[in-house]
Design an enzyme around this catalytic site. Sequence first.
Site, PDB file in Angstrom:
ATOM      1  N   HIS A  64      -8.201  -0.935   5.967  1.00 51.65           N
ATOM      2  CA  HIS A  64      -8.522  -2.219   6.601  1.00 51.65           C
ATOM      3  C   HIS A  64      -9.036  -3.190   5.538  1.00 51.65           C
ATOM      4  O   HIS A  64      -9.871  -2.809   4.708  1.00 51.65           O
ATOM      5  CB  HIS A  64      -9.589  -1.985   7.681  1.00 51.65           C
ATOM      6  CG  HIS A  64     -10.000  -3.245   8.370  1.00 51.65           C
ATOM      7  ND1 HIS A  64      -9.207  -3.851   9.320  1.00 51.65           N
ATOM      8  CD2 HIS A  64     -11.086  -4.040   8.218  1.00 51.65           C
ATOM      9  CE1 HIS A  64      -9.804  -4.960   9.739  1.00 51.65           C
ATOM     10  NE2 HIS A  64     -10.946  -5.098   9.082  1.00 51.65           N
ATOM     11  N   ASP A 122     -10.682  -0.081  14.526  1.00 52.10           N
ATOM     12  CA  ASP A 122     -11.360  -0.059  13.223  1.00 52.10           C
ATOM     13  C   ASP A 122     -12.799   0.446  13.327  1.00 52.10           C
ATOM     14  O   ASP A 122     -13.692  -0.043  12.634  1.00 52.10           O
ATOM     15  CB  ASP A 122     -11.323  -1.458  12.581  1.00 52.10           C
ATOM     16  CG  ASP A 122      -9.904  -1.949  12.370  1.00 52.10           C
ATOM     17  OD1 ASP A 122      -9.020  -1.126  12.077  1.00 52.10           O
ATOM     18  OD2 ASP A 122      -9.667  -3.161  12.497  1.00 52.10           O
ATOM     19  N   ARG A 155       3.380   1.076  27.097  1.00 50.92           N
ATOM     20  CA  ARG A 155       2.691   1.421  25.845  1.00 50.92           C
ATOM     21  C   ARG A 155       2.415   2.928  25.771  1.00 50.92           C
ATOM     22  O   ARG A 155       2.466   3.520  24.692  1.00 50.92           O
ATOM     23  CB  ARG A 155       1.380   0.622  25.769  1.00 50.92           C
ATOM     24  CG  ARG A 155       0.644   0.737  24.469  1.00 50.92           C
ATOM     25  CD  ARG A 155      -0.413  -0.331  24.361  1.00 50.92           C
ATOM     26  NE  ARG A 155       0.153  -1.580  23.894  1.00 50.92           N
ATOM     27  CZ  ARG A 155       0.296  -1.910  22.611  1.00 50.92           C
ATOM     28  NH1 ARG A 155      -0.087  -1.080  21.664  1.00 50.92           N
ATOM     29  NH2 ARG A 155       0.814  -3.069  22.263  1.00 50.92           N
ATOM     30  N   LEU A 163      -3.152   2.691  17.664  1.00 49.17           N
ATOM     31  CA  LEU A 163      -2.549   3.984  18.013  1.00 49.17           C
ATOM     32  C   LEU A 163      -3.159   4.508  19.309  1.00 49.17           C
ATOM     33  O   LEU A 163      -4.350   4.316  19.575  1.00 49.17           O
ATOM     34  CB  LEU A 163      -2.759   4.969  16.869  1.00 49.17           C
ATOM     35  CG  LEU A 163      -2.011   4.579  15.587  1.00 49.17           C
ATOM     36  CD1 LEU A 163      -2.513   5.379  14.395  1.00 49.17           C
ATOM     37  CD2 LEU A 163      -0.504   4.747  15.760  1.00 49.17           C
ATOM     38  N   ASN A 193       0.843  -1.206   0.000  1.00 48.01           N
ATOM     39  CA  ASN A 193       0.000   0.000   0.000  1.00 48.01           C
ATOM     40  C   ASN A 193       0.872   1.247   0.000  1.00 48.01           C
ATOM     41  O   ASN A 193       0.593   2.204  -0.718  1.00 48.01           O
ATOM     42  CB  ASN A 193      -0.938  -0.004   1.206  1.00 48.01           C
ATOM     43  CG  ASN A 193      -2.152  -0.871   0.970  1.00 48.01           C
ATOM     44  OD1 ASN A 193      -3.059  -0.487   0.243  1.00 48.01           O
ATOM     45  ND2 ASN A 193      -2.153  -2.057   1.565  1.00 48.01           N
TER      46      ASN A 193
HETATM   47  C1  GRF Z   1      -3.279  -4.561   4.144  1.00 45.42           C
HETATM   48  O1  GRF Z   1      -4.276  -5.415   3.642  1.00 45.42           O
HETATM   49  C2  GRF Z   1      -3.747  -3.795   5.341  1.00 45.42           C
HETATM   50  O2  GRF Z   1      -5.068  -3.374   5.265  1.00 45.42           O
HETATM   51  C3  GRF Z   1      -3.603  -4.854   6.401  1.00 45.42           C
HETATM   52  O3  GRF Z   1      -2.360  -5.451   6.123  1.00 45.42           O
HETATM   53  C4  GRF Z   1      -2.124  -5.355   4.729  1.00 45.42           C
HETATM   54  C5  GRF Z   1      -0.803  -4.661   4.544  1.00 45.42           C
HETATM   55  O4  GRF Z   1      -0.311  -4.881   3.285  1.00 45.42           O
HETATM   56  N1  GRF Z   1      -3.714  -4.308   7.721  1.00 45.42           N
HETATM   57  P1  GRF Z   1       0.971  -4.119   2.744  1.00 45.42           P
HETATM   58  O5  GRF Z   1       2.030  -4.169   3.839  1.00 45.42           O
HETATM   59  O6  GRF Z   1       0.573  -2.720   2.412  1.00 45.42           O
HETATM   60  O7  GRF Z   1       1.399  -4.903   1.545  1.00 45.42           O
END
Ligand code: GRF
Length: 199
Positions: A116, A152, A74, A102, A23
């Site tokens: 998500h 979430d 934490r 977070l 991503n």
């Molecule tokens: C994504 O599907 C995100 O929503 C989930 O973990 C995955 C991360 O993928 N929490 P990347 O590291 O961006 O490839």
Amino acid sequence: MNPSPLPAQPLRLVVLVSGSGTNLQAILDAAAAPQTPFTVVAVGADRDGTGGVERAEAAGVATFVCRLSDVDTRADWDRALARTISGQDADLVVSAGFMRVLGPAVLAAHRVVNTHPALLPSFPGAHGVRDALAHGVRVTGCTCHWVDAGVDTGPIIDQRAVRVEPGDTVESLHERIKVAERAMVVDVLTELARDRSWR
Ligand code: GRF
């Protein structure tokens, strides 16, 4: 309708990652294109050796690692992360595969969007793909939302649907969801950079 005019200054993003960072790569690729109204000023991880930090380094973007193991509690980690992000002078934080919740210091100081891999409010948490598949849904997908104090639970910004195919495994389904997720994240950030009324 004409798209909104390009803002004078690109929206400054800090992207948080825990894993492979595909991503993040989509965000970096989009940011490198002319006319894109956002820029990645830093990439942060919660652990060493993430593909995400490697991708950032390859793109010449500043990186930081904020480890829970470096501090006592934490709450200390939350404050350290908030301070580090503040040092980047960012407009917006993007949690893109960041696998930690977070805390209040980060959320008080920064607006954060998360991606998500399920259609919230169904299947929140760390195993959204697995849980959706186990439930037997025929359609799942991905959600981009504002981050609040819950897991979430924040206001939804955008969603994309993905069909579950016969024989899908968690891995095959997650790969297809991530294709939709990468496009969604770039579209959402483009829109948030164009229309900054959320600030
Ligand atoms: C994504 O599907 C995100 O929503 C989930 O973990 C995955 C991360 O993928 N929490 P990347 O590291 O961006 O490839």
